[in-house]
Design an enzyme around this catalytic site. Structure first.
Site: not given
Length: 536
Positions: A117, A216
Site C-alpha cells: 500500500e 491482480d
C-alpha cells in the site's frame, strides 16, 4: 542490441482522439460535458470534506465527519488526491498542497505500514521477495509473518524503475526485477501462480490461482512495466500467464479461481477487483475479449447499482459477508481504457450509471461513504483514499476526451537539460495501480542521459588505461599505493564521501520540471583516477 516494443493496437487507439456523441441503443448518449461537471462536483464535495473534517489523518470518516489513520499516518487521502487536482485543471491548489505536504509529512515515523500500500523497501529476504509489512522507522519487525500476497511482491516495477531513473540509483529497479523474477520462477507446471507465498522459503501457502484479489496488480505491472520500460521480457512473461489464465481459469467470458497445480475450480466467484482485467486486455490489443468480459461485469453493476466484493456466478447473487461496495474504481477504469480504444457509447453509459448510483446511494453531508451492503444500501463510516485517487479520476477522464492525459503527441513541452533537449507531456502516460500517471518521456530522458554519460565514462576509462600503460611514471605512482584525488572544489576524496555528498540536501529547494541524476564532470574524472581542472 536495442529494440522498440511495438505498441499494441488497443494502446495506440487509447492515445488517439475520438469522435464523441454517438447515439446509444435508445438513440441518445450521456452528455460528456454534463457528467464531467457532475464528477468534478463529486470530487470537491469529497475533497473539501476531507480537508475540513479529517486532515491530517489518512482518511475521512464521512458518517461522523472526522478522520482516522489507516495505512501509515501521513495524510494519505491528500497525497492520493494530488494528481487528480491537476487532471481537473486546479494547478494552484496542487501547488499549495505540495507545499503543505513538504512542510508537514514525515515518513520517518514508528508505524507499521503495508509494503504494497505504501510502496516502501523490505526486500532483504533469501528469495528476494519482500515482506508484506515494514516499520517505517525500524524496518521489518522481529516476528513479522513471511507470508505475502502475490500482488504485494509483484507491484513495484513501475514506481521503482521510475525512482531509479530519476535518482540514478539502480537499486530500486533491481530489487523490483528480482521480485518479479522469483515469482515467475515459482509458477506451477501449468503456468499459474497462487495467492500467498512464504518469502523466506518460496513455498506457496495459498494455492488459489485467479486474476483478482491478492494477484491482480502483479499481472497489471507486467504489462505496464513492459510498456513503460519498453521491456520485451516483462511482456513475454505476461503473455505466457495470459495463455494459462485462458486455458484454466476462463469459463465463457468469466474468470474463476482454480487450484494452481491442478487447474480444478476452487471458487466460482467474480470479485470486484477483477474488473480491471478488461482494461488490461485493451492495453495488449485484445479488444473483443475485453468488451465481452466488461459487459458481463456491467450486468452485475446494473443488478445492484455497484459491484459487490464477491459475486457467485452460478447463483447470480452476492456472497455472504461480501455484499459491500467500497466505491472501487476497477470497472470504471476499464470503461475509460475501452472507450479510448473503441468509442462505444455503452462505456459512457457505465460512467453515467456510476455517477448516478454513487450520488444517490453513497453521498452524505461529509463526503461519500462506503456502501456496506448493496442489497439494502446500508453505509459504512469510511471513504477510502482511492475514491479521490482513482474512482473520480477515471470517471472524469472517461468524460473528458481532450484532457492532457489523453494527448496524442501533437502538443508537448521541450525542456533544455545539461546534456540536451527533452520532450515531456507528449502523452502515453502509464497509470500505476493507484491511478497516479507517470510520463514515460521523463524516464526516457533520464535513461538516455545516463546511457550517454556512461558512454563518456567508458571512453575516459579506455583513454586513461592506454595512458597508464605508456607511462612508467604513472605505474610507479600507482604501485606506491591506491590513488586518492586531492581535496578541494570539484573533487571528492572517496566513494564514501561521494555517497555522503549525495545525501546532503538543502532544507528547502525549488524542484525543477525534470530532475535527472547529475554529478559534476570533475567528480567523475576524479573517481576514474584523474583530476580534471575546470578552467571556467
Amino acid at each position: 542490441m536495442s529494440f522498440r516494443l511495438v505498441i499494441p493496437l488497443g494502446l495506440l487507439c487509447a492515445l488517439l482522439p475520438l469522435q464523441h456523441g454517438a447515439p446509444g441503443p435508445d438513440g441518445t448518449a450521456p452528455d460528456p460535458a454534463h457528467y464531467r461537471e457532475r464528477v468534478k462536483a463529486m470530487f470537491y464535495h469529497a475533497y473539501d470534506s476531507y480537508l475540513e473534517n479529517a486532515f491530517p489523518y489518512d482518511e475521512l470518516r464521512p458518517l461522523t465527519c472526522d478522520g482516522h489513520d489507516t495505512w501509515g499516518s501521513f495524510s494519505l487521502t491528500l497525497i492520493d488526491a494530488l494528481d487528480t487536482l491537476l487532471i481537473l485543471g486546479n494547478v494552484s491548489e496542487f501547488q499549495r498542497v505540495v507545499e503543505v505536504l513538504q512542510d508537514n509529512v514525515d515518513f520517518d515515523i514508528d508505524v507499521n505500514a503495508s509494503v504494497f500500500e505504501t510502496n516502501i523497501r523490505a526486500f532483504q529476504t533469501p528469495t528476494g521477495m519482500p515482506y508484506g509489512t515494514v516499520n517505517l522507522l525500524h524496518g521489518v519487525n522481529p516476528g513479522e509473518t513471511p507470508v505475502t500476497c502475490t500482488a504485494g511482491i509483484g507491484t513495484f516495477i513501475v514506481e521503482f524503475a521510475t525512482l531509479s531513473s530519476l535518482t540514478g540509483d539502480p537499486v530500486f529497479e533491481d530489487v523490483a526485477r528480482v521480485a518479479l523474477t522469483r515469482l515467475w520462477e515459482s509458477r506451477s507446471d501449468i503456468g499459474l501462480v497462487g495467492n500467498h507465498i512464504d518469502v523466506l522459503t518460496g513455498k506457496w501457502v495459498a494455492q488459489d490461482a485467479g486474476i483478482g484479489a491478492g494477484v491482480d496488480s502483479y499481472f497489471e505491472y507486467l504489462v505496464k512495466g513492459a510498456i513503460l520500460l519498453q521491456d520485451r521480457k516483462l511482456m513475454a512473461m505476461f503473455l505466457e500467464y495470459n495463455k494459462a489464465i485462458r486455458n484454466y481459469t476462463r469459463f465463457g467470458d468469466w474468470y474463476l479461481w482454480v487450484q494452481m497445480y491442478k487447474g480444478t475450480v476452487s471458487m466460482p466467484v467474480f470479485q470486484s477487483l477483477e474488473a480491471y482485467w478488461p482494461g488490461l486486455q485493451s492495453l495488449i490489443g485484445d479488444i473483443d475479449n475485453a468488451m465481452k468480459t466488461f459487459l458481463n461485469y456491467y450486468t452485475v453493476w446494473k443488478q445492484f447499482g455497484g459491484l459487490p466484493e464477491f459475486y457467485n456466478i452460478p447463483q447470480g447473487y452476492t456472497v455472504e459477508k461480501r455484499e459491500g461496495y467500497p466505491l472501487r474504481p476497477e470497472l470504471i477504469e476499464s470503461a475509460m481504457y475501452l472507450y479510448r480504444a473503441t468509442g462505444d457509447p455503452t462505456l459512457l453509459e457505465l460512467g453515467r450509471d456510476a455517477v448516478e448510483s454513487i450520488e444517490k446511494i453513497s453521498k452524505v453531508e461529509c463526503g461519500f461513504a462506503t456502501i456496506k451492503d448493496l442489497r439494502d444500501h446500508r453505509l459504512d463510516n469510511r471513504m477510502e483514499s482511492f475514491f479521490l485517487a482513482e474512482t473520480v479520476k477515471y470517471l472524469y477522464l472517461l468524460f473528458d476526451p481532450t484532457n492532457f492525459i489523453h494527448s496524442n503527441g501533437s502538443t508537448f513541452e521541450a525542456v533544455m537539460m545539461p546534456y540536451g533537449e527533452c520532450i515531456l507531456g507528449a502523452g502515453g502516460y502509464i497509470f500505476n495501480t493507484e491511478a497516479h500517471p507517470i510520463d514515460p518521456a521523463a524516464l526516457h530522458c533520464c535513461r538516455s542521459l545516463k546511457e550517454e554519460q556512461g558512454e563518456v565514462e567508458d571512453l575516459m576509462r579506455e583513454f586513461y588505461s592506454l595512458k597508464r600503460s605508456k607511462s612508467r611514471f604513472q605505474k610507479k605512482t600507482l604501485s606506491s599505493g591506491p590513488w586518492e584525488p586531492p581535496a578541494g572544489p570539484g573533487s571528492l576524496s572517496s566513494l564514501e564521501s561521494l555517497a555522503e555528498a549525495r545525501e546532503k540536501k538543502p532544507a528547502k529547494q525549488k524542484v525543477p520540471l525534470l530532475s535527472c541524476p547529475s554529478q559534476p564532470f570533475t567528480s567523475k574524472l576524479a573517481l576514474l583516477g584523474q583530476v580534471f581542472l575546470d578552467s571556467s
